[in-house]
Motif scaffolding. Structure first.
Motif, PDB file in Angstrom:
ATOM      1  N   UNK A  63      -1.887  -5.837  -6.096  1.00  0.00           N
ATOM      2  CA  UNK A  63      -1.616  -6.929  -5.157  1.00  0.00           C
ATOM      3  C   UNK A  63      -0.118  -7.146  -4.976  1.00  0.00           C
ATOM      4  N   UNK A  64       0.697  -6.662  -5.928  1.00  0.00           N
ATOM      5  CA  UNK A  64       2.140  -6.870  -5.859  1.00  0.00           C
ATOM      6  C   UNK A  64       2.758  -6.233  -4.623  1.00  0.00           C
ATOM      7  N   UNK A  65       2.066  -5.277  -4.015  1.00  0.00           N
ATOM      8  CA  UNK A  65       2.588  -4.647  -2.805  1.00  0.00           C
ATOM      9  C   UNK A  65       2.771  -5.656  -1.676  1.00  0.00           C
ATOM     10  N   UNK A  66       1.985  -6.729  -1.688  1.00  0.00           N
ATOM     11  CA  UNK A  66       2.131  -7.759  -0.645  1.00  0.00           C
ATOM     12  C   UNK A  66       3.505  -8.424  -0.692  1.00  0.00           C
ATOM     13  N   UNK A  67       4.032  -8.588  -1.907  1.00  0.00           N
ATOM     14  CA  UNK A  67       5.349  -9.218  -2.037  1.00  0.00           C
ATOM     15  C   UNK A  67       6.432  -8.381  -1.389  1.00  0.00           C
TER      16      UNK A  67
END
Length: 344
Positions: free
Chosen positions: A86-90
């Motif tokens: 989910x860190x790719x969204x940042x």
């Protein structure tokens, strides 16, 4: 120790990138905030996927400051695959930077190659540990996005919090730094300096991630670790810009440049001293009042001195619902102990 060294290297990369792009003053402020903030004290050495993603997202922002789109692509993909997907969204704003600055064909080809290599490596490791071909990355996304029964994700089983949870938590861990960081977009957009816009781009994962995570019902403090360094980066930009603005206004009204410089220095030092005092107090409070998990296991008897049949080859230290508070086996007083879990 290893995690601390890796985090320090990532912070050094961010510091050097800011130094070369925006000058020594905001870089010094960033270094001070990274050193004293109690949030970084907690997150830097925690063995969690969000901590690993924090390292890579920090490196990606340092690559933005260095104008290196290839490294930005590498770090973002590595943080998502090896750390937390989910860190790719940042890093979505950093992706726009890559598309604008880098050559599209080179960026896409490199991204596909890195993604294929890391996903293949992850699948091989999963096969070795689980005994069958699976992909933990895909399992994570299915569980949290689709749910075991197709009900839209099961993360809410572990509790829900209100939309202000992360704001309160970050204020507790970063005090004045949070307020400075949240005001940086306005400060940067009003500034005439192009390098402030570059700083805002490098710090942009903070605002994307904060907004996205605050909208989700299930919240935990560790989820915010990913953007802790960016919070310090944005606050450093606000300190540098605000102090320069106050210095300019003081000179405008009093027509005394030397006195205006003294006023600007005093304003910076006052902000930094206040931040350091509050951050150190918070860190000391954590060490003094929340150290029970690190102390309680040292009360176990040292089994080396036990002789005869009473000395088992190993002894289990069983934990139940408090398993997540177990610090590490380093705190067990003897290598004859190992951790066991109660199925509760």
């Amino acid at each position: 120790v290893l995690l601390g060294v890796v985090c320090a290297l990532a912070e050094v990369a961010l510091y050097k990138g800011l130094m070369s792009a925006c000058g020594p003053r905001p870089a010094r402020y960033l270094l001070i905030l990274l050193l004293v903030s109690s949030g970084m004290f907690t997150a830097s050495t925690t063995l969690l996927p969000s901590t690993l993603s924090m390292y890579f997202t920090t490196l990606a922002s340092s690559a933005v400051l260095d104008y290196n789109p290839a490294l930005v692509t590498l770090y973002v993909i590595a943080g998502a695959v090896l750390g937390w997907p989910v860190a790719a969204l940042a890093a979505v704003p950093l992706g726009f930077f890559v598309l604008v600055v880098g050559k599209l064909s080179n960026v896409v080809s490199m991204g596909v190659l890195v993604l294929f290599f890391l996903v293949s490596l992850s699948a091989i490791v999963d096969q070795l540990f689980y005994g069958r071909w699976t992909l933990s990355l895909l399992n994570f996304l299915i569980y949290n996005a689709v749910g075991a029964d197709g009900d839209g994700g099961n993360s809410q089983l572990y509790g829900v919090e209100g939309p202000l949870f992360y704001l309160k938590n970050a204020l507790n861990n970063f005090n004045v730094v949070l307020m400075l960081a949240m005001s940086f977009p306005v400060v940067a957009l009003l500034s005439r300096q192009r390098r402030r816009k570059l700083m805002l781009l490098a710090a942009s994962p903070l605002y994307v991630w904060f907004t996205f995570m605050s909208a989700l019902p299930h919240k935990e403090e560790r989820f915010l670790y990913i953007v802790y360094p960016h919070l310090c980066l944005a606050a450093a930009g606000t300190i540098a810009s605000t102090a320069n603005f106050l210095e300019a206004m003081f000179h405008l009204f009093f027509k005394n440049r030397s006195l205006a410089r003294c006023f600007g220095k005093a304003a910076r030092r006052a902000i930094l001293c206040c931040t350091c005092a509050l951050s150190i107090a918070r860190t000391m409070a954590l060490l003094l009042h929340y150290r029970a998990p690190m102390v309680i296991y040292t009360s176990l008897p040292k089994l080396e001195g036990v002789q005869g049949a009473a000395a088992p080859p190993t002894s289990l230290v069983c934990v139940g619902a408090e398993w997540h508070r177990f610090p590490s086996s380093f705190f067990l007083p003897s290598p004859m102990y190992r951790l066991g879990f109660v199925d509760a």
